[in-house]
Motif scaffolding. Structure first.
Motif, PDB file in Angstrom:
ATOM      1  N   SER A 105      -0.928   0.568  -7.387  1.00 46.87           N
ATOM      2  CA  SER A 105       0.180   0.541  -6.430  1.00 46.87           C
ATOM      3  C   SER A 105       0.089   1.775  -5.535  1.00 46.87           C
ATOM      4  O   SER A 105      -0.671   2.712  -5.811  1.00 46.87           O
ATOM      5  CB  SER A 105       1.515   0.544  -7.176  1.00 46.87           C
ATOM      6  N   ASP A 138       5.739   0.038  -5.313  1.00 46.59           N
ATOM      7  CA  ASP A 138       5.186  -0.433  -6.581  1.00 46.59           C
ATOM      8  C   ASP A 138       4.332  -1.695  -6.442  1.00 46.59           C
ATOM      9  O   ASP A 138       3.891  -2.249  -7.437  1.00 46.59           O
ATOM     10  CB  ASP A 138       6.330  -0.610  -7.593  1.00 46.59           C
ATOM     11  N   ARG A 139       4.104  -2.092  -5.191  1.00 41.95           N
ATOM     12  CA  ARG A 139       3.191  -3.222  -4.967  1.00 41.95           C
ATOM     13  C   ARG A 139       1.751  -2.735  -4.972  1.00 41.95           C
ATOM     14  O   ARG A 139       1.454  -1.607  -4.573  1.00 41.95           O
ATOM     15  CB  ARG A 139       3.482  -3.881  -3.618  1.00 41.95           C
ATOM     16  N   ARG A 140       0.866  -3.630  -5.401  1.00 47.37           N
ATOM     17  CA  ARG A 140      -0.544  -3.247  -5.396  1.00 47.37           C
ATOM     18  C   ARG A 140      -1.062  -3.135  -3.964  1.00 47.37           C
ATOM     19  O   ARG A 140      -0.722  -3.950  -3.105  1.00 47.37           O
ATOM     20  CB  ARG A 140      -1.378  -4.278  -6.157  1.00 47.37           C
TER      21      ARG A 140
END
Ligand code: ADP
Ligand code: MG
Length: 315
Positions: A105, A138-140
């Motif tokens: 992330s 928190d996203r990849r």
């Protein structure tokens, strides 16, 4: 000339970057030659030049990633030595595309670098907030758009809370929305956080609205440096004449010692001094030309940039 010691110099007069006679030659005539950059502290400095002008070479010299043949670089007054990066303490940079871990992330990417720098955890949230990625942290990164990746690259460069940010063609490959986002981000970094931003571009239109200072590089030489206003003032605005018969008006202008340029079937442009306007107008009317409009139109910076660096420039 002796400079006053750093502490005695008011912040606004201090130069974030100063180079003297900075040169680095590559084979042939390539490289950069005798650069005297002056980037005021607090400015947004647009470093402009067509592809191959030497922008990346200059930036690599500024970051001690490339050794100069001659000259020196000062960062906030401190001399940069090739083998001693201490002068770069307050500098963050993004040269070309940032190297990111796609399976991690944004927050995790920042954490990797934070550990290396041994910086405070809080700096991660601050950097994310500045670049507007808090909600997506928190996203990849694999799922990020190119624009988001660029902003994450800038967050990485901001992690140690630098006073100067150096960005090499940060809008490369971005779509128009991404370019607008980046422009807003640069403006906020300068106005809200007092970060001096030095960014390169081959497109003046991308920096025109945000740069407080511009430097124009062409074939490794600095052709102009100053405010966008000074750039305009130095070259002036052309006299534009809308008329019925472009050919006849051009002939009359040549008779007056001017060098007219026919822009289209009804428009002529002349680089005459402003004080000549009245006389030119009088003579054209006297000679019986139909003049529909007569006046100075502001030359776009884009046109100026092209004149400075386009085909035939600097020959
Ligand atoms: N390491 C190198 N070796 C030889 N020539 C180089 C090297 N780096 C850049 N050049 C040449 O120097 C010139 C300027 O390149 P560069 O600084 O990348 O320009 P820009 O970033 O403005 O597009 C180009 O002609 C390029 O081919
Ligand atoms: Mg480049």
């Amino acid at each position: 000339m002796a400079r006053p010691p750093l502490a005695a110099m008011p912040e606004q007069e201090m130069l974030a970057i100063e180079t003297r006679a900075l040169s680095r030659r590559f084979e042939g005539r390539h490289g950069v030659h005798g650069l005297a950059l002056e980037v005021p502290s607090g400015s947004v400095y647009g470093f402009l030049g067509p592809n191959g002008a030497g922008k990346t070479t200059t930036i690599r010299l500024l970051l001690a990633l490339l050794r100069p043949d001659e000259g020196e670089v000062r960062i906030f007054g401190q001399r940069l030595a090739w083998n001693d990066r201490r002068a770069l303490r307050d500098v963050g940079s993004m040269v070309e595309t940032p190297s990111l871990y796609p399976h991690l992330s944004a927050r995790e990417n920042l954490e990797v670098t934070r550990r290396l720098l041994d910086g405070a955890r809080a700096h991660i949230d601050e950097a994310l907030a500045i670049v507007g990625l808090s909600a997506e942290a928190d996203r990849r990164v694999r799922d990020y758009s190119l624009g988001m990746r660029q902003r994450l690259g800038i967050a990485l460069a901001l992690l140690h809370q630098p006073r100067l940010l150096v960005l090499d063609e940060p809008t490369n490959g971005l779509d128009p929305a991404g370019i607008v986002e980046l422009r807003t981000l640069v403006q906020r970094m300068a106005s809200e956080f007092g970060i001096t931003v030095f960014l390169s571009s081959h497109l003046l239109s991308e920096v025109e609205q945000i740069a407080t200072h511009v430097g124009v590089l062409h074939q490794g030489r600095l052709l102009f440096q100053g405010t966008p206003q000074a750039l305009r003032a130095q070259y002036g605005d052309p006299l534009t004449i809308r008329c019925g018969d472009v050919r006849a008006v051009c002939a009359s202008l040549v008779g007056l010692g001017e060098v007219p340029l026919a822009l289209d079937a009804h428009t002529v442009s002349v680089n005459a001094p402003r004080r000549a306007d009245h006389e030119i107008n009088r003579r054209l009317v006297e000679q019986g030309h139909a003049i529909h409009a007569f006046g100075r139109s502001p030359r776009s910076l884009e046109t100026l940039f092209f004149e400075l660096t386009g085909p035939g420039a600097g020959a």
